[in-house]
Design an enzyme around this catalytic site. Sequence first.
Site, PDB file in Angstrom:
ATOM      1  N   HIS A 180       0.814  -1.220   0.000  1.00  0.00           N
ATOM      2  CA  HIS A 180       0.000   0.000   0.000  1.00  0.00           C
ATOM      3  C   HIS A 180       0.847   1.270   0.000  1.00  0.00           C
ATOM      4  O   HIS A 180       0.327   2.363  -0.218  1.00  0.00           O
ATOM      5  CB  HIS A 180      -0.992   0.003   1.181  1.00  0.00           C
ATOM      6  N   ASP A 215       0.090  -7.732   1.585  1.00  0.00           N
ATOM      7  CA  ASP A 215       0.412  -6.312   1.560  1.00  0.00           C
ATOM      8  C   ASP A 215       1.929  -6.079   1.581  1.00  0.00           C
ATOM      9  O   ASP A 215       2.416  -5.195   2.281  1.00  0.00           O
ATOM     10  CB  ASP A 215      -0.239  -5.586   2.733  1.00  0.00           C
ATOM     11  N   SER A 292       4.813   2.746   7.740  1.00  0.00           N
ATOM     12  CA  SER A 292       4.477   1.599   6.890  1.00  0.00           C
ATOM     13  C   SER A 292       5.683   1.113   6.095  1.00  0.00           C
ATOM     14  O   SER A 292       6.334   1.885   5.405  1.00  0.00           O
ATOM     15  CB  SER A 292       3.379   1.982   5.897  1.00  0.00           C
ATOM     16  N   GLY A 349      -9.780 -25.584  -4.179  1.00  0.00           N
ATOM     17  CA  GLY A 349     -11.090 -25.172  -4.675  1.00  0.00           C
ATOM     18  C   GLY A 349     -12.252 -25.544  -3.778  1.00  0.00           C
ATOM     19  O   GLY A 349     -13.206 -26.177  -4.234  1.00  0.00           O
TER      20      GLY A 349
END
Length: 557
Positions: A180, A215, A292, A349
């Site tokens: 981000h 992230d 961050s 799946g």
Amino acid sequence: MKSLIERLRTRRLASIFVLLSTLSVAIVGGSFLAHGVRGQEKQNSSTDATPLKVSNSNLPSNEFQNVFAKIAKQVGPAVVNINTQTLPKQSANRPGRRFHGRNMPNPQAPPDGDDDQDGGQGGQGGQGGDQGQQGFQDFFNRFFGQQGPDGDDDGGGQVRESLGSGFIVDAKGYIITNNHVVDKADKIYVKLSTDPDSQDLGRPARVIGVDKATDLAVIKIDAPSALPTVKLGNSEQVQVGDWVEAIGSPFALAQTVTAGIISAKNRTIEPGASGQFQHFLQTDAAINPGNSGGPLLNMAGEVIGVNTAIYTQSAGYQGIGFAMPSNTVVDIYNDLISPSHKVVRGSIGIQFKQGLSGAVNRVYGFKNGVLVQQVQPNGPAAKAGLKPGDIITTIDGRQIKDGDDLVSEIASRRPGSSIRLGFVRDGKPQDATVTIGDRDQVFADLGNPQRNDQPEEGGNAGESKLGIMVRDVSPEMANKIKHPGVVVQSVRTGSFADLQGLEPGLVIIRINKQDTGNRDQFNAVVSKLKSGDDVVFEVVDPRHPELGINYVGGTLQ
């Protein structure tokens, strides 16, 4: 007689005069003494004071030294300041890379994938759906407080600048940070601790690869000489209560050092599928906007986490921060620097229920396991014979404790490998061999579970020019969305399609007003595109066909 009276009067006047003179002398003397005292107060003598000196204790270098200062001095040169610029876009209705906007919702991970929990009801990035989630900030484009409620910001036609941190892990210039921090950025700059303190944003950097699920991102700067690096520690060895130190650039204050302890381990702050690969270290070391991507360090000066998120109700530090563990970071980094620049995760799946109820345990006689809620048609689990209602208990003979354990085990397997799955059906233990699939491919297939699994023939013009692979939609899907088109199968990180926000599962029905009802039409249109052309995609999300067509595009470089 008269002279007597005059003598008495004269003596009385004399006495009064003497008395007045005495009083005057007393008043003048008192004033003099008072002034003298104040004068002495202003001229206080300090001749008896001993001057201070700076002590030089000459302590041995390895004794009585502040370990936090030692770590900051050792690691600080490898911690960088990251500046990004996002240029204003021509279209006021542009979607973000995740299609945040009025005309199309954010297409999250489809609900039927392996590792999906409780029906796959994920959170909404940093927003959260309940009161417990509303305080989370700086998570998937939420750290800097400069974006709109959906994670996008048109900037009013202005260049939007953001700030974050990172750390060098390879002397050649490879840097780890948060996705981000660099997501949607048109320009990325890195400033080293040794660079001049000026208005210069720093050295240009490029994205090597990103992983939205954790992230994390890897970027690189050109390094004419070897750069200082950090060491990665073992986050599995971290204990609650251990001292830690954070270094970063909160509020643009570079090389800020804070300290605290590990408050908790294995924290998941995004519910359901959205948080299935996000198991954080929690710390009370002060982390604020701009931290961050910076390192969280143990007392050996090793990175044991990447500072990623904070919980706050004031957009600032409130004693609860979250860091992605280093053991996860190492695996992601190694995938992102590979030739594919992509994190590959295994999938079988299924959609499962996290945690069995007491009634289920009593009926089936099991305390541990994962209840299968849904099986994707034609997916790996379906081909192996699994059905809804089965309880997965073991993988290759090892007991599965819960859904997180299942996610970790299967996601770490390479597509094409096989596992022996133990499960319970109707109270009877059974097992089956399941071939692991590529999670991204499985998710792409969810939009069209009934398609023929035979490989497509011929080339794909979209791969070289746009960075995407596509396939034809099925008649059923075309009928559902009311348009023929091609389904996006995969998107190459950093490609033109990726920058425009295209993601697996979306259907492209036209490009520049020309129909792309099948792969042949798509290839014919794309083959004519050249650098400098404006390219506009007409896209439909098959999971939300009621929202109609969304228009996205940019200039092909």
